[in-house]
Design a protein around this motif. Sequence first.
Motif, mmCIF file in Angstrom:
data_model
loop_
_atom_site.group_PDB
_atom_site.id
_atom_site.type_symbol
_atom_site.label_atom_id
_atom_site.label_comp_id
_atom_site.label_asym_id
_atom_site.label_seq_id
_atom_site.Cartn_x
_atom_site.Cartn_y
_atom_site.Cartn_z
ATOM 1 N N SER A 197 0.854 -1.192 0.000
ATOM 2 C CA SER A 197 0.000 0.000 0.000
ATOM 3 C C SER A 197 0.886 1.237 0.000
ATOM 4 O O SER A 197 1.811 1.343 0.806
ATOM 5 N N THR A 198 0.581 2.169 -0.889
ATOM 6 C CA THR A 198 1.388 3.397 -0.947
ATOM 7 C C THR A 198 1.230 4.204 0.343
ATOM 8 O O THR A 198 2.102 4.992 0.688
ATOM 9 N N GLN A 199 0.135 3.992 1.070
ATOM 10 C CA GLN A 199 -0.050 4.691 2.344
ATOM 11 C C GLN A 199 1.045 4.270 3.335
ATOM 12 O O GLN A 199 1.567 5.097 4.079
ATOM 13 N N ALA B 228 -2.189 -4.570 -1.664
ATOM 14 C CA ALA B 228 -3.035 -4.561 -0.459
ATOM 15 C C ALA B 228 -3.565 -3.155 -0.218
ATOM 16 O O ALA B 228 -3.344 -2.557 0.837
ATOM 17 N N ARG C 161 -5.933 -0.075 0.635
ATOM 18 C CA ARG C 161 -6.913 0.092 1.705
ATOM 19 C C ARG C 161 -7.914 1.178 1.368
ATOM 20 O O ARG C 161 -7.570 2.205 0.796
ATOM 21 N N VAL D 288 -11.326 -2.793 1.461
ATOM 22 C CA VAL D 288 -10.244 -3.117 0.534
ATOM 23 C C VAL D 288 -10.378 -2.266 -0.723
ATOM 24 O O VAL D 288 -11.481 -2.028 -1.203
ATOM 25 N N LEU E 108 -9.219 -2.382 -4.560
ATOM 26 C CA LEU E 108 -8.648 -3.335 -5.504
ATOM 27 C C LEU E 108 -7.988 -2.625 -6.675
ATOM 28 O O LEU E 108 -8.499 -1.636 -7.176
ATOM 29 N N ALA F 81 -2.387 4.374 -8.227
ATOM 30 C CA ALA F 81 -2.474 4.248 -6.769
ATOM 31 C C ALA F 81 -1.342 5.104 -6.234
ATOM 32 O O ALA F 81 -0.168 4.830 -6.508
ATOM 33 N N LYS G 274 -18.243 4.233 -9.547
ATOM 34 C CA LYS G 274 -17.062 4.756 -8.855
ATOM 35 C C LYS G 274 -15.810 4.594 -9.715
ATOM 36 O O LYS G 274 -15.469 3.506 -10.148
ATOM 37 N N GLY H 74 -4.340 9.415 0.153
ATOM 38 C CA GLY H 74 -4.253 8.300 -0.792
ATOM 39 C C GLY H 74 -5.293 8.460 -1.881
ATOM 40 O O GLY H 74 -6.436 8.796 -1.606
ATOM 41 N N MET H 75 -4.875 8.243 -3.121
ATOM 42 C CA MET H 75 -5.808 8.366 -4.233
ATOM 43 C C MET H 75 -5.710 7.117 -5.102
ATOM 44 O O MET H 75 -4.622 6.749 -5.547
ATOM 45 N N ASN I 65 -9.208 4.327 -11.181
ATOM 46 C CA ASN I 65 -9.276 3.303 -12.228
ATOM 47 C C ASN I 65 -9.056 4.002 -13.568
ATOM 48 O O ASN I 65 -9.903 4.775 -13.998
ATOM 49 N N ILE J 239 -16.958 -5.965 -7.441
ATOM 50 C CA ILE J 239 -17.152 -4.538 -7.719
ATOM 51 C C ILE J 239 -17.597 -4.271 -9.161
ATOM 52 O O ILE J 239 -17.724 -3.121 -9.581
ATOM 53 N N ALA K 254 -18.138 -0.316 -10.245
ATOM 54 C CA ALA K 254 -16.896 0.365 -10.619
ATOM 55 C C ALA K 254 -16.828 0.676 -12.106
ATOM 56 O O ALA K 254 -17.390 -0.045 -12.932
HETATM 57 P P1 BTX Z 1 -13.850 3.378 0.393
HETATM 58 O O1 BTX Z 1 -13.839 2.656 1.699
HETATM 59 O O2 BTX Z 1 -14.740 4.543 0.224
HETATM 60 O O3 BTX Z 1 -14.168 2.400 -0.777
HETATM 61 C C1 BTX Z 1 -13.847 1.030 -0.711
HETATM 62 C C2 BTX Z 1 -14.973 0.263 -1.405
HETATM 63 O O4 BTX Z 1 -15.004 0.577 -2.785
HETATM 64 C C3 BTX Z 1 -14.764 -1.228 -1.340
HETATM 65 O O5 BTX Z 1 -15.409 -1.763 -0.217
HETATM 66 C C4 BTX Z 1 -15.380 -1.725 -2.653
HETATM 67 O O6 BTX Z 1 -16.771 -1.866 -2.526
HETATM 68 C C5 BTX Z 1 -15.170 -0.578 -3.594
HETATM 69 N N1 BTX Z 1 -13.958 -0.732 -4.411
HETATM 70 C C6 BTX Z 1 -12.806 -1.391 -4.128
HETATM 71 N N2 BTX Z 1 -11.924 -1.249 -5.113
HETATM 72 C C7 BTX Z 1 -12.516 -0.483 -6.056
HETATM 73 C C8 BTX Z 1 -12.114 0.015 -7.319
HETATM 74 N N3 BTX Z 1 -10.907 -0.226 -7.833
HETATM 75 N N4 BTX Z 1 -12.999 0.778 -8.004
HETATM 76 C C9 BTX Z 1 -14.225 1.056 -7.520
HETATM 77 N N5 BTX Z 1 -14.656 0.607 -6.339
HETATM 78 C C10 BTX Z 1 -13.814 -0.155 -5.610
HETATM 79 C C11 BTX Z 1 -12.022 4.606 -0.929
HETATM 80 O O7 BTX Z 1 -12.370 3.821 0.156
HETATM 81 C C12 BTX Z 1 -10.571 5.074 -0.759
HETATM 82 C C13 BTX Z 1 -9.631 4.238 -1.549
HETATM 83 C C14 BTX Z 1 -8.234 4.809 -1.527
HETATM 84 C C15 BTX Z 1 -7.281 3.946 -2.285
HETATM 85 C C16 BTX Z 1 -5.924 4.591 -2.374
HETATM 86 S S1 BTX Z 1 -4.915 3.837 -3.558
HETATM 87 C C17 BTX Z 1 -3.523 4.638 -2.975
HETATM 88 C C18 BTX Z 1 -3.645 4.634 -1.469
HETATM 89 N N6 BTX Z 1 -3.083 3.427 -0.897
HETATM 90 C C19 BTX Z 1 -4.022 2.707 -0.262
HETATM 91 O O8 BTX Z 1 -3.806 1.619 0.321
HETATM 92 N N7 BTX Z 1 -5.215 3.317 -0.368
HETATM 93 C C20 BTX Z 1 -5.111 4.576 -1.090
#
Ligand code: BTX
Length: 321
Positions: free
Chosen positions: A92-94, A118, A120, A126, A128, A136, A187, A208-209, A212, A222, A226
């Motif tokens: 995770s980049t976080q 992984a 978050r 999670v 993905l 990411a 999303k 964190g951003m 897709n 998803i 998604a």
């Molecule tokens: P969130 O909790 O609002 O959204 C997570 C939910 O979104 C998941 O439970 C799933 O239903 C859905 N989801 C998962 N992956 C995807 C996806 N690729 N596209 C669309 N929907 C999805 C949102 O959290 C915040 C996410 C931040 C991610 C960045 S990536 C860089 C950084 N590192 C890290 O580990 N997290 C952040």
Amino acid sequence: TDIRKALLELFSATETAFVSGQTIADHLNCSRTAVWKHMNALKEEGFLVEAVRNKGYRLEQNTDQISENELYLGLKTTVIGQKIVYHPETSSTQLIAQQLLHQGTPEGTLVVTNFQTAGRGRLSRVWLSQPGDNIAMSLILKPQLSMQQFPQLTFLASVSIVAAIKEVVGIDAQIKWPNDIFIDGKKVCGVLTELVSDPEEVKAVIIGMGINVNQADFAPEIKTIATSLRLASGETLQRSALIQAILTKFEAFYQQYLTEGFAPIKRNWEEHALQFNKHIKARSLKGVLEGEFKGITDDGVLVLQDANDELHYVYSADIEV
Ligand code: BTX
């Protein structure tokens, strides 16, 4: 490096055809084992490398690669992204950002990966991603802000991403409170803001951003919720161009925020908010609230006006669209 350059030249000269390991070895004047290592290094960098027995290697043309050099080249910011740390693959980049913070990395440091294994989301959900297709990244900020002001940075990140998508892809994305970016009701991006603090003070913020970008197909869980920029626009995009645009927009909004406060960001956010001034349902542990979505407060709380014109302040909920 020179080897990488020589390899890329060799492959660009042969279009889509396979190049045998021996040809590459002759060209680079190295062993077959070394060829294998070099090809793996290209793979790590984000190239699509196909290896077929008795045929050799094939390098997919026009792959959208990310590298530190590519990201620095032409980037016109002064703080945001002035230090970029790229990992071909990481959990995770976080987490990487947290480690860098402990080592005293400067404000504006960006951590990017080509494959996050992984990721978050909020509330230990999670996030993905697929290798080579998405963005990411985590941005480190060290502003002097109070605890109440920190959620504003999530909104700042959202408006920056929306502006960058508009500029690079030409699509009007929308923001779903609090932190999702939507296109066509699906999303395309999530933002996760985490604080690094000790009992006395907030030391830094890691934003964190996850976006897709070129992903064409999603995991079953998803699939229906998604989308990607490619699915929405029909175009394969260059991730580094989008990352640079986000950094540039972010810096402009951040400077505006530090001088003028949250008001202009908030206006911009509300302009792009999904269901703004419309009827919504906010589902939380306490139940479902229904009413008109009137906007956000300065600390990021959602304001909802019910049928009796009573205002409700929603701190945490899922909005149904
Ligand atoms: P969130 O909790 O609002 O959204 C997570 C939910 O979104 C998941 O439970 C799933 O239903 C859905 N989801 C998962 N992956 C995807 C996806 N690729 N596209 C669309 N929907 C999805 C949102 O959290 C915040 C996410 C931040 C991610 C960045 S990536 C860089 C950084 N590192 C890290 O580990 N997290 C952040």
